[in-house]
Each structure stands twice: as C-alpha cells, then as structure tokens.
Design an enzyme around this catalytic site. Structure first.
Site, short mmCIF file in Angstrom:
data_model
loop_
_atom_site.label_atom_id
_atom_site.label_comp_id
_atom_site.label_asym_id
_atom_site.label_seq_id
_atom_site.Cartn_x
_atom_site.Cartn_y
_atom_site.Cartn_z
N ASP A 1 41.82 76.17 36.92
CA ASP A 1 43.11 76.54 37.73
C ASP A 1 44.07 77.03 36.94
O ASP A 1 44.96 76.82 37.26
CB ASP A 1 42.96 75.36 38.60
CG ASP A 1 43.80 75.23 39.54
OD1 ASP A 1 44.72 76.82 40.14
OD2 ASP A 1 44.50 74.46 39.35
N HIS B 1 46.51 65.12 39.49
CA HIS B 1 45.39 65.32 38.75
C HIS B 1 44.41 65.54 37.43
O HIS B 1 45.90 65.67 36.70
CB HIS B 1 44.46 66.38 39.76
CG HIS B 1 45.38 67.45 39.78
ND1 HIS B 1 46.05 67.53 41.05
CD2 HIS B 1 45.22 68.30 39.93
CE1 HIS B 1 45.78 68.87 40.62
NE2 HIS B 1 45.88 69.50 39.40
N GLN C 1 39.51 69.00 39.65
CA GLN C 1 40.15 68.54 39.60
C GLN C 1 40.37 66.88 39.99
O GLN C 1 40.39 67.19 42.01
CB GLN C 1 41.92 69.51 40.36
CG GLN C 1 41.86 70.32 39.09
CD GLN C 1 42.84 71.97 40.04
OE1 GLN C 1 41.85 71.81 40.63
NE2 GLN C 1 43.11 72.10 39.03
N ARG D 1 58.31 69.50 34.57
CA ARG D 1 58.18 70.42 36.45
C ARG D 1 56.28 69.46 36.99
O ARG D 1 55.59 69.51 36.52
CB ARG D 1 57.25 71.73 36.04
CG ARG D 1 56.71 72.20 37.27
CD ARG D 1 55.85 73.82 37.27
NE ARG D 1 55.86 74.38 38.28
CZ ARG D 1 54.86 74.35 39.36
NH1 ARG D 1 53.44 73.07 37.93
NH2 ARG D 1 54.16 75.28 39.90
N ASP E 1 53.87 68.79 38.90
CA ASP E 1 53.32 69.83 39.40
C ASP E 1 52.54 68.82 41.16
O ASP E 1 52.17 67.94 40.68
CB ASP E 1 51.93 69.74 38.68
CG ASP E 1 51.15 71.14 39.26
OD1 ASP E 1 51.67 72.11 39.64
OD2 ASP E 1 49.84 70.43 39.24
N GLU F 1 57.69 69.95 41.68
CA GLU F 1 57.25 71.38 42.41
C GLU F 1 56.48 70.48 43.85
O GLU F 1 55.25 70.56 43.91
CB GLU F 1 56.11 71.62 41.66
CG GLU F 1 55.42 73.29 41.95
CD GLU F 1 53.69 72.86 41.88
OE1 GLU F 1 53.24 73.95 43.38
OE2 GLU F 1 53.50 71.70 42.39
N HIS G 1 54.21 81.78 39.24
CA HIS G 1 52.66 82.05 39.72
C HIS G 1 51.45 82.13 40.38
O HIS G 1 49.80 82.18 40.51
CB HIS G 1 52.10 81.03 38.04
CG HIS G 1 52.08 79.86 38.65
ND1 HIS G 1 52.99 79.11 39.22
CD2 HIS G 1 50.98 79.33 38.97
CE1 HIS G 1 52.85 78.04 39.54
NE2 HIS G 1 51.74 77.91 39.07
N ASP G 2 52.70 81.42 41.22
CA ASP G 2 51.18 81.31 42.31
C ASP G 2 50.87 82.24 43.12
O ASP G 2 52.37 83.54 43.92
CB ASP G 2 51.86 79.65 43.48
CG ASP G 2 51.33 78.95 42.46
OD1 ASP G 2 50.09 79.21 42.08
OD2 ASP G 2 51.84 78.11 42.27
N ARG H 1 45.57 85.12 42.32
CA ARG H 1 46.51 84.71 41.93
C ARG H 1 46.64 85.66 40.59
O ARG H 1 47.24 85.87 40.15
CB ARG H 1 47.05 84.23 41.46
CG ARG H 1 47.49 82.81 42.70
CD ARG H 1 46.97 81.44 43.00
NE ARG H 1 46.03 80.57 42.31
CZ ARG H 1 46.07 78.82 42.00
NH1 ARG H 1 47.26 78.27 41.99
NH2 ARG H 1 44.89 78.67 41.35
C1 GLC Z 1 50.08 74.11 41.57
C2 GLC Z 1 50.40 74.76 40.34
C3 GLC Z 1 49.38 75.78 41.12
C4 GLC Z 1 47.52 74.72 41.28
C5 GLC Z 1 47.94 73.20 41.29
C6 GLC Z 1 47.14 72.25 41.54
O1 GLC Z 1 50.68 74.40 42.60
O2 GLC Z 1 51.79 75.98 40.65
O3 GLC Z 1 49.31 77.18 40.37
O4 GLC Z 1 46.41 75.39 41.33
O5 GLC Z 1 49.29 72.89 41.76
O6 GLC Z 1 47.47 71.70 40.27
#
Ligand code: GLC
Length: 642
Positions: A133, A176, A244, A274, A276, A318, A387-388, A512
């Site tokens: 991922d 995770h 994950q 960040r 996540d 995030e 990046h998403d 992506r």
């Molecule tokens: C966040 C990241 C993404 C990832 C997800 C799981 O949203 O930006 O790229 O797939 O977390 O970790």
C-alpha cells in the site's frame, strides 16, 4: 500524587538540575491533559500506564540531542511556526524524487530555491515485502526501507534539513501495522499478549455485527473489513488491505508502544507526524467506526506526552472526513488547542476540481460558508493533488443548497475527470468503483486532470494555455487560503500521468501510481531555457505565487478565509480580515473573460488596493474590472497609493 512528591521522586533520574526543571515544568503543564484523556479511554488502567509512560518519557528526554532541545526551546518561543505565510510544504517519495535519503541531501538547494520549509517524505519506514500500500503497511517502525538508506541516513538528513530551516515530516501509521510486523507475528504464533494488540474474532458473529454499519475503503482490492487468517485461526480486523492489521487501541500497551515509537522518531529529528488514517483508530459497534470520541482523547494524550519531551514536534491529522467531523481533529470544546496542529483541507481540494469542471463557484462558495471555522492556533494542509485518489466529498446538503443533486453532481465529476463526459478536458482513471454506492474515485496528476495531457496530444495551443492557467489558478487558491500549501512533487513542473505503473506488477493493481511519477530532473533544469513551455509557465507562476505568499503577512493561518457572496457564478471571492488590512482573493474559474462590477471590490477593499503578486497598485476606479480567463488576484487594502 502531590506535585512536590513527584518532583522529589523524579529529580534523581536526571543528572542535570536544569534538565530536570524543564521536564518537570512541562509535566506540570501537560500532565493533566495526558492523564485526563488516558482516564477517559482506559479508566482504572491509567495509573499503571502513567507510571510506565513516565519511564518512557524520561528515557526519551535523556536521549534527545542538544540541538533538538534547542529547537524545542525555539519553537516554544514561536508557537505559530506552522501558521506563518513563509511555510511552504513539499511532498515526495524519496526514491522517485532522489533515489535514496542521501540523494535527497543532494537536492536541498532545489527545495530551498522553491521556498520549501516543510518536507514530507512519503512512507519510508520498513514496509512488508511485496504489496505494501505504497509503504503504509509498516513491518518495522524503527528501520528504514533498506533501498532508501538506514536510520542514520534519516537522522543525517533531518540534521541537514534543520540547518536550512526545513522540517522533516514523516507518516505515522497509527491504525494498522503490516501482517509481518513483530506484534502480528507474535499474535499469529498464539501469544495472548500480542493477540490483544489486534481485533481478532473466532467466528463471524462479531465481524458480521460490525459490518452492518461499516463502509468499505477499498471495495475493489479488499472487500469487507475483516480477513480470515488461518495461522491466527481468527477473523482479523483489516479496514484497508488484508495485510494491514488494525490495532486495538483499547489496549493500553498499544498506547505505550506508540508513545515510545513517536519519541524514538522525534529524537531522530522528525518534526511533524502525519497521523495516517487517524479517523479509524477506535471501533464502536453500530457505527461507521470512524471519528469516535476516543480518537480525540488518544490524540490529545499522545500530543501531551510528546510535548513533555519534544515540544518542537507537531501533529497533522490525515482525516478525510466530512467538515463537521474534521473540525474535531483540530480541537473543539475541551480539546481546543490540544489535538492536531494541522489537518488536510480535503473539501477545498474537491471544490477546486468541482468548480474547474463546472465553471461554477456557487457550490464552492456555499460549502465554504457552511464550513465551521477552525481554532485560531491551528492550520490547514492545503493541496491541489496528493498521492491519493480524489473522492468526491460533496454533501447532499451542500449540493441541495445550490439546487444540485449530490449523487448527480458526484456522478458528473467522476464522468468528467475520467474523461467520459463529452467535452471534458481531463484525463483521469477511475479508482475503486463501488457499485453499491455508485462512488467512483479518480486518480490522475494535477496537470492531466487540468487538461494539459489532452491539449498536448491534440497539439491545441489554446487548450494548452487554458490548462496552464487552470493549474495556476488551483495553486493560487491553495497558496492564498492561509494554511500550509503542500506542493506535490512534480506539480511544480506540471508532470503528466505516468502510465508505466501498469508494467510494474507491484503497482499495476493500484492505479494511484499513475500520479506518482518519477521526478523529471532534466525538465527541471530545462525550464529556465524554455520559458514558453507549459512546464516553465507553471513553474514560473508557482514560484511567483510562493514569493508573494511569503511576503504577505495577511496569509497567516490564524486568520480565516471567508467566502463573500459573488454576483457572478464563475467568480469566487474570499476575504481575509488581517489587522494590517483586508485581503481579497478573486478567482475566475472559467475560460471566459469576466467583466466584474468593481464596486463589489471597493465594498470590500475601499478605494485603493495592491496586487500582492505583482506588487503594484491595482486600480479600483473603473466601473468594471476585466478578469482574464482563470485569473487569480490577491488584492490588499491600501490606505494610500503606494
Ligand atoms: C491513508 C493514505 C493512503 C493509504 C491509507 C492506509 O489514507 O494516504 O495512501 O492507503 O491511509 O494506510
């Protein structure tokens, strides 16, 4: 425990009285937040946890390097460091930008030249092998992905960055870990201590009960939120991919482990984390298991713990969630000023693309008017692309307010940005089509989504010009909103979609990667000699906006950008009320010249204004102001002519 008792007990743990004093003062300042929030989550288990945490904190304090301690003091004197207009972020994959962490050191002049003060290097901690991922399946938080370098390279880079006033930002995946992480390995081997780090169920009873209200994040790759694991003989909670494993934050041991990890990385020189997928950290039956109150208590407790040792460190949430939920990540009510310092402004990014497609800003204006104001000591992470993928986070209520249907408009945007809509300028790919909800998210680079790829293919000069202007308009909105602009690597050169991902088996299933190209250094060098190319025009335009932003105090993030009702649906007006005077941003989202009634600008600004980008006087005397296609204007109120 009485303060004096605690001080007497802790003092011998320090060899230096001043150090002890600093630690104790901070403990006094943040200890109640830490303990209060832990108690809200862990109840009676808090006392034991607090005692363990104190040890973790003291150890981290001892091992924090003197120059980082100096940075801590400097930051305490400048608590608004993330809010100042000088702050410019850059987001890049280490390998795609510069090969390795050492390679990044070779590119610091480039970053400094762009005005960057904040460098987010995409996931670089050691991920599992194979699919991971994009690095968000971490196997070891204390090691670097081997092909990028090692932990010493990371510290060395952080040190060099610090020397240039650039903060290193890393992802911290809290929700995770990889199935191959040591904790998961032990859980799989049957160790009950580590099984309790995860959510593992013997049969489908609980998973089925939860599934009734859980949405799906990756309906294509990983349908459902639970994965049967034969070795574990159980259903493991896996919100994202099956590899994950979601962590059980209800277990105080997980909190202790992460406090230790964050401090370990902070002592390596990481300045911003960040957080996540933070929204997913706490699970509750009968809910979507996102944005639960415990998430905010956990963030508050983590932040308080980190502040005691490393007050230089900031948190960025995030949380790609609805505005009413998002605002809590920046701290509301009791958590005001006590959780994340920054959060992604996802809605604004979505509205930019929505208005570019529809050439209509009414939905944008309405959504902004309904947006709750953020606490004044926090900031937004502003972005055009990341990046998403882009999910069309437009609520049915906001759409309804401008007589649109939510599902209809979202459908239109997916059609438009996948290039299916007749007359669309965009080249994007559909990501994670969910037939149950009709959602189709979109992948694609900013330049390809803004029409540059199609224009160049067609060899159409006017379309090319429009694409360049569209991109600069989008960047003007993010740079001029007052949060930290996060420039996504390659966007400063208008890099197009990179379709080669389809040839790489590790990337092919996840489109992506189409918008995660390699840095084109040859192009970066060539732009100076070829000023008329689209890449050069975008580059020059972005640099001019960055320079203007950095000299405009009105863009301090403590000030809110508020939408002003605009009489022309193509034009968005945003006003900032700074003590130095009003700033009015005027954005024409269409390819047409707009004759805009000047009295509306005078109503906001008075008689005289300065164009902040050009640095020149802007006349407000004519009856109409002609706004060129995709024109972005930052106007500052001026008392007298400059
Ligand atoms: C966040 C990241 C993404 C990832 C997800 C799981 O949203 O930006 O790229 O797939 O977390 O970790």
């Amino acid at each position: 425990m009485l303060k004096t008792d605690l001080a007497a007990r802790l003092r011998p743990a320090f060899d230096d009285d001043r150090d002890a004093e600093t630690f104790l003062l901070r403990l006094e300042r943040y200890g109640a937040d830490l303990e209060g929030s832990l108690r809200a989550v862990y109840g009676d288990a808090t006392d034991t946890l607090m005692a363990e945490l104190l040890e973790v904190l003291i150890h981290a304090h001892h091992t924090r390097a003197p120059d980082l301690k100096r940075l801590d003091e400097a930051r305490l004197l400048r608590p608004d460091w993330l809010q100042v207009p000088e702050m410019i972020g850059y987001v890049a994959y280490t390998d795609r930008f510069a090969g390795t962490l050492r390679g990044v050191q070779e590119r610091l002049d480039y970053l400094e030249g762009l005005g960057v003060k904040y460098l987010h290097l995409m996931p670089l901690l050691k991920p599992r092998e194979g699919e991971n991922d994009g690095g968000y399946a971490v196997q070891d938080y204390r090691a670097v992905r081997p092909d990028l370098g090692d932990m010493d390279d990371l510290s060395a880079l952080a040190f060099k960055l610090r020397g240039r006033g650039i903060s290193l930002v890393l992802d911290l995946v809290l929700n995770h870990v990889a199935r191959e992480h040591e904790w998961a390995e032990k859980a799989r081997a049957g160790d009950p201590v580590y099984r309790d780090y995860f959510h593992i169920y013997p049969d489908r009873t609980q998973p089925d009960a939860y599934e009734r209200t859980l949405p799906e994040v990756f309906p294509d790759f990983a349908p459902g939120n639970f994965t049967w694991d034969t070795e574990t003989s159980g259903w493991v909670w896996t919100t994202f991919n099956s590899y994950q494993w979601d962590l059980n934050w209800g277990n105080p041991a997980v909190f202790r482990e992460f406090t230790d990890l964050i401090l370990h990385l902070a002592n390596r020189g990481v300045e911003v984390f960040r957080l996540d997928a933070i929204a997913f950290m706490w699970k509750r039956l009968g809910t979507a298991s996102q944005n639960q109150p415990e998430v905010h208590h956990l963030t508050r407790a983590l932040r308080a713990a980190i502040r005691i040792v490393a007050p230089a460190v900031a948190f960025k949430a995030e949380a790609i969630v609805a505005p009413a939920d998002l605002i809590h990540y920046l701290g509301t009510r009791d958590h005001h000023g006590k959780v994340s310092d920054m959060a992604y402004q996802n809605s604004l990014m979505v509205q930019i693309w929505s208005s570019l497609a529809s050439r209509d800003t009414r939905l944008f204006e309405t959504a902004l008017l309904a947006f709750p104001p953020k606490p004044t000591n926090t900031t937004w992470g502003m972005y055009v692309r990341c990046h998403d993928d882009i999910g069309w986070a437009i609520s049915d209520e906001d759409a309804g307010r401008v007589s649109l249907s939510g599902p209809g408009h979202r459908h239109f945007l997916s059609d438009f940005y996948s290039g299916e809509h007749p007359g669309s300028f965009a080249r994007g790919l559909v990501f994670q089509h969910n037939p149950a909800t009709g959602d189709r998210r979109i992948s694609g680079s900013a330049a390809s989504l803004a029409g540059l790829e199609a224009a160049l293919d067609a060899g159409h000069a006017e379309w090319t010009d429009h694409a360049v202007r569209r991109l600069l308009l989008a960047h003007a909105v993010t740079l001029g909103f007052g949060g930290v602009p996060l420039l996504y690597m390659g966007d400063e050169l208008a890099l197009l979609n990179d379709y080669t991902f389809a040839q790489d088996p590790a990337h092919a299933p996840d489109n992506r990667w189409v918008h995660r190209p390699k840095m084109d250094w040859a192009l970066a060098e060539a732009v100076q000699d070829n000023p008329a190319t689209p890449a050069a025009r975008v580059n020059t335009g972005i640099r001019a906006l960055i320079a203007a932003r950095q000299r405009t105090p009105h863009l301090h993030a403590s000030i809110e950008s508020r939408a002003v009702p605009s009489p022309d649906s193509r034009v968005l007006l945003l006003r900032r009320d700074h003590p130095l005077g009003v700033m009015l941003c005027v954005y024409n989202f269409s390819e047409h010249e707009v004759a805009f009634p000047t009295y509306l600008l005078r109503d906001q600004l008075g008689e005289h204004a300065i164009d902040a980008v050009a640095g020149t006087h802007f006349t407000l005397q004519r009856a109409t102001t002609r706004l060129a296609p995709f024109r972005a204007l930052w106007l500052l109120q001026a008392e007298v002519l400059p």
